[in-house]
Design a protein around this motif. Structure first.
Motif, PDB file in Angstrom:
ATOM      1  N   ASP A 237      -3.383   4.812  -1.669  1.00 37.80           N
ATOM      2  CA  ASP A 237      -2.741   4.123  -0.549  1.00 37.80           C
ATOM      3  C   ASP A 237      -2.581   2.623  -0.747  1.00 37.80           C
ATOM      4  O   ASP A 237      -1.535   2.056  -0.436  1.00 37.80           O
ATOM      5  CB  ASP A 237      -3.567   4.345   0.730  1.00 37.80           C
ATOM      6  CG  ASP A 237      -3.672   5.810   1.101  1.00 37.80           C
ATOM      7  OD1 ASP A 237      -2.786   6.571   0.688  1.00 37.80           O
ATOM      8  OD2 ASP A 237      -4.626   6.176   1.789  1.00 37.80           O
ATOM      9  N   VAL A 238      -3.648   1.965  -1.234  1.00 37.86           N
ATOM     10  CA  VAL A 238      -3.627   0.507  -1.273  1.00 37.86           C
ATOM     11  C   VAL A 238      -2.497  -0.016  -2.149  1.00 37.86           C
ATOM     12  O   VAL A 238      -1.745  -0.911  -1.750  1.00 37.86           O
ATOM     13  CB  VAL A 238      -4.988  -0.048  -1.741  1.00 37.86           C
ATOM     14  CG1 VAL A 238      -4.891  -1.540  -2.047  1.00 37.86           C
ATOM     15  CG2 VAL A 238      -6.054   0.193  -0.666  1.00 37.86           C
ATOM     16  N   LEU A 239      -2.349   0.536  -3.353  1.00 41.51           N
ATOM     17  CA  LEU A 239      -1.271   0.078  -4.232  1.00 41.51           C
ATOM     18  C   LEU A 239       0.095   0.375  -3.625  1.00 41.51           C
ATOM     19  O   LEU A 239       1.039  -0.392  -3.800  1.00 41.51           O
ATOM     20  CB  LEU A 239      -1.396   0.730  -5.610  1.00 41.51           C
ATOM     21  CG  LEU A 239      -2.472   0.156  -6.528  1.00 41.51           C
ATOM     22  CD1 LEU A 239      -2.551   0.949  -7.828  1.00 41.51           C
ATOM     23  CD2 LEU A 239      -2.196  -1.318  -6.849  1.00 41.51           C
ATOM     24  N   GLN A 240       0.214   1.485  -2.914  1.00 39.30           N
ATOM     25  CA  GLN A 240       1.487   1.781  -2.256  1.00 39.30           C
ATOM     26  C   GLN A 240       1.763   0.771  -1.144  1.00 39.30           C
ATOM     27  O   GLN A 240       2.884   0.281  -1.007  1.00 39.30           O
ATOM     28  CB  GLN A 240       1.484   3.194  -1.677  1.00 39.30           C
ATOM     29  CG  GLN A 240       2.764   3.536  -0.912  1.00 39.30           C
ATOM     30  CD  GLN A 240       2.949   5.016  -0.696  1.00 39.30           C
ATOM     31  OE1 GLN A 240       3.213   5.751  -1.636  1.00 39.30           O
ATOM     32  NE2 GLN A 240       2.799   5.455   0.540  1.00 39.30           N
ATOM     33  N   PHE A 241       0.742   0.435  -0.362  1.00 42.60           N
ATOM     34  CA  PHE A 241       0.921  -0.549   0.707  1.00 42.60           C
ATOM     35  C   PHE A 241       1.399  -1.895   0.166  1.00 42.60           C
ATOM     36  O   PHE A 241       2.365  -2.467   0.654  1.00 42.60           O
ATOM     37  CB  PHE A 241      -0.399  -0.767   1.462  1.00 42.60           C
ATOM     38  CG  PHE A 241      -0.798   0.357   2.369  1.00 42.60           C
ATOM     39  CD1 PHE A 241       0.135   1.212   2.921  1.00 42.60           C
ATOM     40  CD2 PHE A 241      -2.133   0.558   2.674  1.00 42.60           C
ATOM     41  CE1 PHE A 241      -0.240   2.252   3.760  1.00 42.60           C
ATOM     42  CE2 PHE A 241      -2.531   1.592   3.504  1.00 42.60           C
ATOM     43  CZ  PHE A 241      -1.581   2.445   4.048  1.00 42.60           C
ATOM     44  N   ILE A 242       0.680  -2.410  -0.846  1.00 41.05           N
ATOM     45  CA  ILE A 242       0.952  -3.783  -1.267  1.00 41.05           C
ATOM     46  C   ILE A 242       2.176  -3.897  -2.169  1.00 41.05           C
ATOM     47  O   ILE A 242       2.593  -5.003  -2.502  1.00 41.05           O
ATOM     48  CB  ILE A 242      -0.283  -4.419  -1.948  1.00 41.05           C
ATOM     49  CG1 ILE A 242      -0.625  -3.719  -3.253  1.00 41.05           C
ATOM     50  CG2 ILE A 242      -1.460  -4.438  -0.999  1.00 41.05           C
ATOM     51  CD1 ILE A 242      -1.790  -4.371  -4.000  1.00 41.05           C
ATOM     52  N   THR A 243       2.759  -2.752  -2.573  1.00 38.49           N
ATOM     53  CA  THR A 243       4.008  -2.808  -3.351  1.00 38.49           C
ATOM     54  C   THR A 243       5.169  -2.189  -2.575  1.00 38.49           C
ATOM     55  O   THR A 243       6.195  -1.854  -3.151  1.00 38.49           O
ATOM     56  CB  THR A 243       3.859  -2.089  -4.710  1.00 38.49           C
ATOM     57  OG1 THR A 243       3.592  -0.701  -4.489  1.00 38.49           O
ATOM     58  CG2 THR A 243       2.760  -2.714  -5.548  1.00 38.49           C
TER      59      THR A 243
END
Length: 343
Positions: A237-243
């Motif tokens: 989730d985190v990498l998807q959120f910040i990109t």
């Protein structure tokens, strides 16, 4: 007698035997394989980043090989995990994680989440945090006996896999190479952990009652094939959120195994990578994302949350019920952000 002479040597571990490859014809996913042994060669990082570019946009899953550990070393971790799960329930519950308050380090018993009326999850988990003084906690004897070996393996995964992949993500996004490394250093307080996992076998009748393999939204599921001396990597989730969705967090689930493996319990050894806990989940500024149209947040409600808040809320909600939800597998995690669980 010297103090060192009084220490008891750890009991020998039974050799772990990986399950035989299924003979069933399945719809296997065609995934990119990154050979990290090329990383330090001239032009190696650039070649790997080029391979990674398509994988992270389209699927979010890929394989890693050449990371510096033999299959025997990996199997030792499976053996440790299996021996832990062989302990009595009374012993395992002494090390239960504080799941109801967002704690995840320690033991999670099976059956905490209802996946369908009357049917509960069949997974046991033991999470070991990073090997830092801030995360010291009690462990059962089987873990303490092999603690140095577990620490070596965990730090090897961080150094040989995590750091290299974070650098490659930065190259893909045309950011400074240390962009993600700065927020994922090992000595920072974060929710990274090593996980041992056991999926208890179900009968054919039990699998049928929970729909076996489902097809969400009319789109098929594909199987991910395990290979010796490889790691299957999926983004989260985190990498998807910040990109803004450029790096894909693929929907994935553990399903009923093919018939020739249905009689087996299944074990997993996983490493979860998290940025430092106080990092705000704000989108990165990347020319690649701008060129390709990833200029809007995947979920505006996630912007500004910290990584630590997100992980703890997700763990807490994963063991709660949602009686007012239209879909029992959908949960509002934090700040109105919703996720869907597939079991």
């Amino acid at each position: 007698m010297a103090a060192a002479d009084t220490l008891r040597a750890p009991a020998p571990l039974p050799k772990y035997e990986q399950a035989a490859v299924t003979t069933q014809e399945l719809d296997w996913a065609d995934l990119v394989t990154l050979d990290l042994s090329d990383f330090d060669n001239p032009g190696g990082k650039e070649r790997l980043a080029e391979q990674l570019f398509d994988a992270v946009q389209n699927i979010g899953f890929f394989y890693v090989i050449g990371f510096g550990a033999s299959q025997d070393e990996v199997d030792r971790q499976f053996a440790i995990g299996k021996e832990f799960f062989n302990l009595s329930m009374e012993e395992k519950l002494k090390f239960r994680a504080d799941l109801e308050h967002g704690g995840y380090n320690g033991y999670k018993p099976l059956g905490l989440r209802e996946i369908k009326p009357g049917h509960f999850d069949n997974t046991e988990i033991y999470n070991i945090p990073k090997f830092l003084p801030a995360f010291e906690r009690p462990h059962p004897e089987i873990i303490k006996q092999h603690y140095a070996e577990i620490e070596h393996f965990s730090k090897m995964i961080y150094e040989n896999v995590v750091r290299k992949l974070l650098l490659l993500f930065a190259i893909v996004l045309e950011l400074p190479e240390d962009y993600f490394l700065e927020t994922h250093e090992y000595d920072q307080l974060s929710d990274c952990h090593l996980r041992y996992m056991k999926y208890h076998k179900k009968t054919l009748e039990q699998n049928a009652q929970i729909d076996n393999i489902r097809t969400p939204d009319g789109k098929g599921w594909k199987w991910v094939k395990p290979y010796p001396e490889s790691i299957t990597v999926n983004l989260a989730d985190v990498l998807q959120f910040i990109t803004n969705g450029f790096l894909k967090s693929s929907i994935h689930r553990v399903v009923a195994p093919p018939p020739d493996q249905a009689h087996l319990d299944r074990y997993g050894v996983l490493y979860f990578v998290r940025p430092r806990s106080d990092l705000k989940l704000n989108p990165v500024q990347s020319k690649v994302m701008e060129r390709l149209g990833y200029d809007k947040a995947v979920d505006e409600k996630a912007v500004g949350l910290t990584a630590g808040e997100w992980v703890k809320a997700r763990v807490k909600n994963n063991v709660e019920k949602y009686p007012d939800a239209k879909d029992k597998n959908e949960a509002t995690i934090l700040g109105g952000v919703k996720v869907k669980y597939y079991d």
